[in-house]
Each structure stands twice: as C-alpha cells, then as structure tokens.
Design a protein around this motif. Structure first.
Motif, short mmCIF file in Angstrom:
data_model
loop_
_atom_site.label_atom_id
_atom_site.label_comp_id
_atom_site.label_asym_id
_atom_site.label_seq_id
_atom_site.Cartn_x
_atom_site.Cartn_y
_atom_site.Cartn_z
N ARG A 53 13.73 -7.74 3.17
CA ARG A 53 12.65 -7.13 2.40
C ARG A 53 12.87 -5.62 2.43
NH1 ARG A 53 11.55 -4.22 6.05
NH2 ARG A 53 9.75 -3.53 4.88
N GLY A 54 11.98 -4.90 1.73
CA GLY A 54 12.21 -3.46 1.59
C GLY A 54 13.04 -3.25 0.32
N ALA A 55 12.61 -2.28 -0.50
CA ALA A 55 13.19 -2.15 -1.84
C ALA A 55 14.72 -1.99 -1.84
CB ALA A 55 12.50 -0.98 -2.56
N PRO A 56 15.30 -1.04 -1.09
CA PRO A 56 16.76 -0.91 -1.16
C PRO A 56 17.50 -2.13 -0.63
CG PRO A 56 15.77 1.10 -0.32
CD PRO A 56 14.69 0.06 -0.31
N LEU A 57 16.96 -2.77 0.40
CA LEU A 57 17.67 -3.94 0.95
C LEU A 57 17.62 -5.13 -0.01
CD1 LEU A 57 19.25 -5.50 3.03
CD2 LEU A 57 17.13 -5.91 4.30
#
Ligand code: MRU
Length: 358
Positions: A53-57
């Motif tokens: 999760r997390g936008a860049p990941l």
C-alpha cells in the motif's frame, strides 16, 4: 531502510526464481513475512487487500504486475485486460495509472521477443527512480527541519499522519525521508505518529519503521494533534499524498484535512511530501477525485496479538451499528505551506508546480 538491522526495499525482482517479492504489510508489525507474486492476479490482489500500500509502492507493484502479465501471456488483449485490472485495483492513488501508462507507452510497438526484458527493465527503472526521488525529497525537506533546529536548538517535533514512510514507497518514504535525513545528520527529531484509524498504518507501520531506524516517536490517537499544536508541542507537520492536483489541493489518508485545519489555526507549518508521479495534471476540481470507500469491517473490528502471541480479530462496535469507511480526504491548497518534491519545494499552487515541472 532497516528491519532488524538488515536493509530492505519494499519490492524487488527475484532473478533466480523469476518472480516478484514483497513484504506483506497486513501482518506488520507482529509478523515479518516476505511473499511471492507470481502472476498478475497476485499483484492485483496484493494491492487490493493492501499487502502492499502507499501510493508510490502500489505504482511500483503495478509496474511489476505488467511484467508478470507478459510472463503469463504476451497476447495484447491479455495485457490490456491486466492493465485495466491493475489500474482499478484501488481508485484514489494516481501512481497506479501513472505506472501502468508508463509501462504501456514503453512497450508499444516492441516485438514479442524483446517485450519481457524491456518491461522488466522499465519496472526496475520505475522503482529505482522512486527511490532516488524519495531520497531527493528527503534532502529538500531536510533544509526545513534544519532551519527550525538552527532557530530553537531543541528537538524538532514533527507530526505525521498515516504511513508515508519507506514502507509506502520503494525506499526512504516521502514524509519520513526528511526525518531520516535529519536523524542521519545528527539533528534531534521526535515524531508524533497519528495512529490513523481504521487500519492503523501510523501505529503499525510508521512507528514500527521509525523504531527500526532508532528515531524517537510517540503514537497518538488521531484526535490528539490539535491539543499538541495548541500547547506548542508540534514544530511542523509533514504528510504524504495519494494524488495532488496541479491546483495544489492534496488528497491523502482520511483525517489529513482535520490536521491541516488545526495546523492553520495554530500557525504550525503544514508540508506535503510527494514525488512527481503523484501529481494529477488533468483533474482540476478536487471533488472529481475518486475517494475509496472500504469495507466497514475495518472500523468495526480490530486486529492485534493476544497473550499467546496469536493474531486475533475482534468486534469492537455494537453488532447492530452501521459504519462508514471513507479512506481519503482532500486538504485544500490554502492550508498547505509547501509541497516538498524531488525537484525542490514549491507553493501549493499551479504556478508553484509549473515552475518546478515545466
Ligand atoms: O491506504 P494507504 O495505506 O495506501 O494510504 C497511504 C497514504 O495515505 C499515504 O499517506 C500516501 O500514500 C502517501 S505514501 C508515500
């Protein structure tokens, strides 16, 4: 960054076994499990259930998802269908579409003998670039922390929301990168970590990763930031973002907006850290950002370990109560002191962003 003194990235390609490896974030901090992604369906599922999760990941995972799709079946219809499934696996973070579009652009017109190698190189490049961008975000944000420290000569207290740490990116993090750089430079920092209900990414992930790097931090309930700011116990806020519009409006984890309002009322600088892959240059009105609504069970149930170290999920709400679980909100640009990007710090405005990203 480190887990038990060993350096990791959040995602990598295992050359020997020709598959993708991730750290399963649904089990942290209680269990450290590395999982294999062998098919594009595995990648879609890992994003959907938030093992990553997390936008860049999730952008990096989608890029590798295209690689896995090509390994399974080079038919353009299959690649197209897989791309759509990857983009739709979560709606709010723009990095997903950004990464899939970049992969498809790179692959257009490439013949089938070369397509896998070129896809793999592009997915690796996307991840390496994210790591470099996050490192630069850290060096740019470091100047702000240094400025505060040079004035006060006291520990700099920073409040952050959710997990915009290295676990949300490939490495370094966005909001945490300036903190890691300040710590490495010997500047004393302490982080107020919003618990970030309902999934507790602050408590379970941000506090965990700061502990592993030896950075002082204290978990607080999401409603505590306001009184800490009134007491003068917060020098600055830094948060991440899942989609920032060219207008400077910032979409991030639910509750970010309320923190920005409290910061504004108390003259606490409120910064947002982001790589350019998180900028949405198309949507102009923040009401058009798709806001993810997740299962209400994430609110009504809570997971932790019992006395026997066993993971358990329990109901904490009345059985008959309804609950609503919006995952993101938007902080209008007027409450954002600045955007910390890989190219420098800009005003949260079209003019500011255009100066940095021509
Ligand atoms: O729902 P999540 O855990 O994917 O939400 C993550 C966040 O809101 C982060 O703050 C954001 O993605 C920035 S990540 C560097």
């Amino acid at each position: 960054m480190k887990i038990e003194n060993k350096d990791y990235r959040t995602i990598w390609f295992d050359e020997a076994n020709q598959l993708v490896k991730i750290i399963d974030q649904t089990k942290l901090p209680h269990q450290f499990i590395i999982k294999d992604l062998k098919t594009v369906k595995d990648a879609v599922n890992a994003i959907k259930i938030m093992e990553v999760r997390g936008a860049p990941l999730i952008g990096g995972t989608a890029a590798y998802g295209i690689v896995l799709a090509i390994k399974e079946n080079k038919d353009p219809n299959f690649i197209q269908k897989s791309s759509e499934e990857l983009i739709q696996s979560r709606p709010t973070a723009i990095n997903l579409k950004w990464a899939v579009d970049r992969m498809l652009n790179k692959l257009s017109g490439i013949n089938s003998n070369e397509v896998l190698n070129i896809a793999l190189k592009e997915a690796k490049d996307i991840c390496d670039e994210d790591e470099k961008f996050c490192e630069n975000i850290g060096l740019n944000g470091l100047k702000i922390i240094e400025g505060i420290y040079n004035k006060t000569k006291k520990t700099v207290n920073i409040l952050t929301h959710c997990n915009a740490g290295w676990l949300a990116t490939i490495n370094w993090g966005t909001a945490t990168s300036p903190i890691y750089h300040a710590h490495k430079k010997g500047i004393p920092v302490h982080v107020w970590v919003d618990e970030t209900r309902p999934r507790n990414q602050g408590a379970n992930l941000t506090s965990y990763e700061l502990n592993e790097e030896g950075i002082a931090n204290t978990i607080i309930a999401d409603n505590t930031g306001g009184i800490l700011m009134q007491r003068g116990d917060v020098d600055m806020c830094i948060v991440g973002t899942d989609r920032t519009l060219s207008t400077g409006d910032v979409c991030n984890k639910i509750g970010t907006y309320l923190k920005a309002l409290a910061a504004h009322d108390n003259n606490v600088p409120f910064y947002v850290a982001l790589p350019s892959s998180t900028i949405d240059w198309d949507i102009k009105n923040f009401k058009d950002i798709p806001i993810e609504e997740r299962n209400s069970e994430e609110l009504s149930h809570i997971e932790g370990i019992d006395q026997d170290n066993k993971l358990k999920k329990i109901l904490i709400y009345p059985k008959k109560s309804k609950a609503m679980n919006l995952a993101f909100d938007v902080t209008p640009a007027k409450y954002v002191t600045g955007l910390i990007t890989e190219k420098g710090i800009s005003d949260a405005s079209t003019e500011g962003l255009k100066k940095l990203f021509k």
